[in-house]
Design a protein around this motif. Structure first.
Motif, short mmCIF file in Angstrom:
data_model
loop_
_atom_site.label_atom_id
_atom_site.label_comp_id
_atom_site.label_asym_id
_atom_site.label_seq_id
_atom_site.Cartn_x
_atom_site.Cartn_y
_atom_site.Cartn_z
N CYS A 170 0.83 -1.21 0.00
CA CYS A 170 0.00 0.00 0.00
C CYS A 170 0.86 1.26 0.00
O CYS A 170 0.56 2.24 -0.69
CB CYS A 170 -0.92 -0.01 1.21
N ILE A 171 1.94 1.25 0.78
CA ILE A 171 2.82 2.41 0.86
C ILE A 171 3.57 2.65 -0.44
O ILE A 171 3.63 3.77 -0.96
CB ILE A 171 3.80 2.25 2.03
N ARG A 172 4.12 1.59 -0.99
CA ARG A 172 4.93 1.72 -2.21
C ARG A 172 4.09 2.01 -3.45
O ARG A 172 4.63 2.45 -4.47
CB ARG A 172 5.77 0.45 -2.43
N MET A 173 2.78 1.79 -3.39
CA MET A 173 1.92 2.07 -4.53
C MET A 173 1.23 3.42 -4.38
O MET A 173 0.14 3.63 -4.91
CB MET A 173 0.90 0.95 -4.72
N GLY A 174 1.87 4.33 -3.69
CA GLY A 174 1.30 5.66 -3.49
C GLY A 174 0.96 6.38 -4.78
O GLY A 174 -0.01 7.14 -4.84
N ALA A 175 1.73 6.15 -5.83
CA ALA A 175 1.45 6.82 -7.11
C ALA A 175 0.17 6.31 -7.75
O ALA A 175 -0.40 6.96 -8.63
CB ALA A 175 2.63 6.64 -8.07
N HIS A 176 -0.27 5.13 -7.33
CA HIS A 176 -1.56 4.61 -7.77
C HIS A 176 -2.69 5.06 -6.84
O HIS A 176 -3.86 4.95 -7.19
CB HIS A 176 -1.55 3.07 -7.77
N SER A 177 -2.31 5.55 -5.65
CA SER A 177 -3.29 5.74 -4.58
C SER A 177 -3.72 7.18 -4.35
O SER A 177 -4.82 7.41 -3.84
CB SER A 177 -2.72 5.19 -3.26
N PHE A 178 -2.86 8.15 -4.67
CA PHE A 178 -3.13 9.54 -4.29
C PHE A 178 -3.11 10.47 -5.50
O PHE A 178 -2.32 10.28 -6.43
CB PHE A 178 -2.11 10.03 -3.28
N TYR A 179 -3.97 11.48 -5.46
CA TYR A 179 -3.94 12.52 -6.48
C TYR A 179 -2.55 13.17 -6.50
O TYR A 179 -1.97 13.37 -7.57
CB TYR A 179 -5.02 13.56 -6.16
N ASP A 180 -2.02 13.47 -5.31
CA ASP A 180 -0.64 13.92 -5.18
C ASP A 180 0.23 12.69 -5.16
O ASP A 180 0.42 12.05 -4.13
CB ASP A 180 -0.47 14.73 -3.88
N TYR A 181 0.76 12.32 -6.31
CA TYR A 181 1.44 11.02 -6.45
C TYR A 181 2.72 10.92 -5.62
O TYR A 181 3.25 9.82 -5.43
CB TYR A 181 1.74 10.73 -7.92
N ALA A 182 3.21 12.03 -5.08
CA ALA A 182 4.40 12.00 -4.23
C ALA A 182 4.04 12.00 -2.74
O ALA A 182 4.92 12.07 -1.89
CB ALA A 182 5.31 13.19 -4.55
N PHE A 183 2.75 11.90 -2.44
CA PHE A 183 2.31 11.92 -1.04
C PHE A 183 2.89 10.74 -0.28
O PHE A 183 2.89 9.61 -0.76
CB PHE A 183 0.78 11.87 -0.99
N ASP A 184 3.38 11.01 0.93
CA ASP A 184 3.97 9.96 1.77
C ASP A 184 2.92 9.50 2.79
O ASP A 184 2.64 10.19 3.76
CB ASP A 184 5.21 10.49 2.49
N GLY A 185 2.35 8.33 2.56
CA GLY A 185 1.31 7.81 3.44
C GLY A 185 1.81 6.88 4.52
O GLY A 185 1.00 6.18 5.16
#
Length: 281
Positions: A170-185
């Motif tokens: 889930c963390i490493r697929m942030g670019a699939h997950s957030f409008y801000d693709y650099a967001f650190d979740g």
């Protein structure tokens, strides 16, 4: 905020109650999900965040029978009885939408409204491949580059901590997950337990055999479906086009969100949810 727990066949299911107003049961992790919702919503509704068996510490002797979706639904019902809830709305985000709708169909006498957020109709391998293809065809070069940069660390993450494989993905697929693709979740997943045998079964088997659109045909309660335009994990939003014909379904597409519109567009999410919840049954 109030916390508690109930034991179900050796699984210590935690719950977190936060807010005031009409109750909304959120199925998933009682640690992860409270971090996603804006403070303003807690002034309108009482959120009851409930663990399921995939988000608790693994018990020593896990049997195959402990992995059934029916057990999850009955756990939710046990929590309802424990908390003495007579009626409520149930919310399922991502894969938890299958649990929320499943409960609403099995125990319709208690559920007044159903909220399904950021899910695909099915989690079949074919649908997952369709989502990846959509990402490859439509994502920007910058988003793709960010994804390649992050996903390169996934194998190492899993090798170091295999029991948190779901979290690492889930963390490493942030670019699939957030409008801000650099967001650190990363902070969202701190202290979240995972039970990979159950998660693998639910996401890989149970949810792959179900289709939420088909399941909605027999649901008469109001249903809210929230989708993120940039949610490549379950893309494209056109997978849900056919539900527009259902009079009891309200579909909202959040144009500047990925997988978590309640976090990414809190004001718009608040407006849409509060308005829908205030409509007469």
């Amino acid at each position: 905020m109030r916390r508690g727990s109930l034991n179900r066949e050796g699984f210590e299911l935690q719950y977190c109650i936060k807010g005031q107003g009409y109750p909304i049961v959120v199925v998933g992790s009682s640690v992860y999900y409270p971090r996603l919702f804006a403070k303003a919503l807690y002034e309108k509704f009482t959120f009851i965040f409930l663990d399921h068996r995939g988000f608790v510490k693994p018990i020593s002797a896990l049997r195959e029978v402990d992995c059934t979706l029916e057990d999850i639904l009955d756990d939710i019902e046990a929590a309802r009885q424990h908390l003495q809830l007579k009626e409520f709305a149930i919310l399922g985000h991502s894969g938890h939408a299958f649990m929320a709708l499943g409960y609403a169909k099995k125990y319709p006498q208690y559920v007044q409204r159903v909220i399904l957020l950021n899910t695909a109709p099915t989690n079949s391998q074919e649908r997952q491949q369709e989502s990846f293809s959509f990402f490859n065809k439509t994502a920007s070069k910058e988003r793709k580059a960010q994804f390649e940069k992050e996903i390169a660390f996934l194998e190492q993450d899993i090798k170091q901590d295999p029991e948190r494989r779901f979290v690492h993905m889930c963390i490493r697929m942030g670019a699939h997950s957030f409008y801000d693709y650099a967001f650190d979740g990363l902070y969202l997943w701190e202290d979240v337990n995972t039970n990979m045998k159950i998660i693998d079964y639910l996401w890989g088997d149970a949810f792959a055999k179900l289709n939420l659109i088909d399941s909605l045909h027999n649901v008469t309660k109001p249903v809210f479906i929230g989708l993120g335009r940039y949610d490549y994990l379950v893309a494209p939003v056109s997978l849900w086009d056919s539900v527009d014909e259902n009079n009891n379904v309200k579909k909202v597409i959040f144009e500047y969100s990925g997988h978590n519109p309640m976090l990414e567009e809190p004001e718009v999410f608040y407006k849409e949810l509060v308005q829908w919840m205030s409509e007469k049954l």
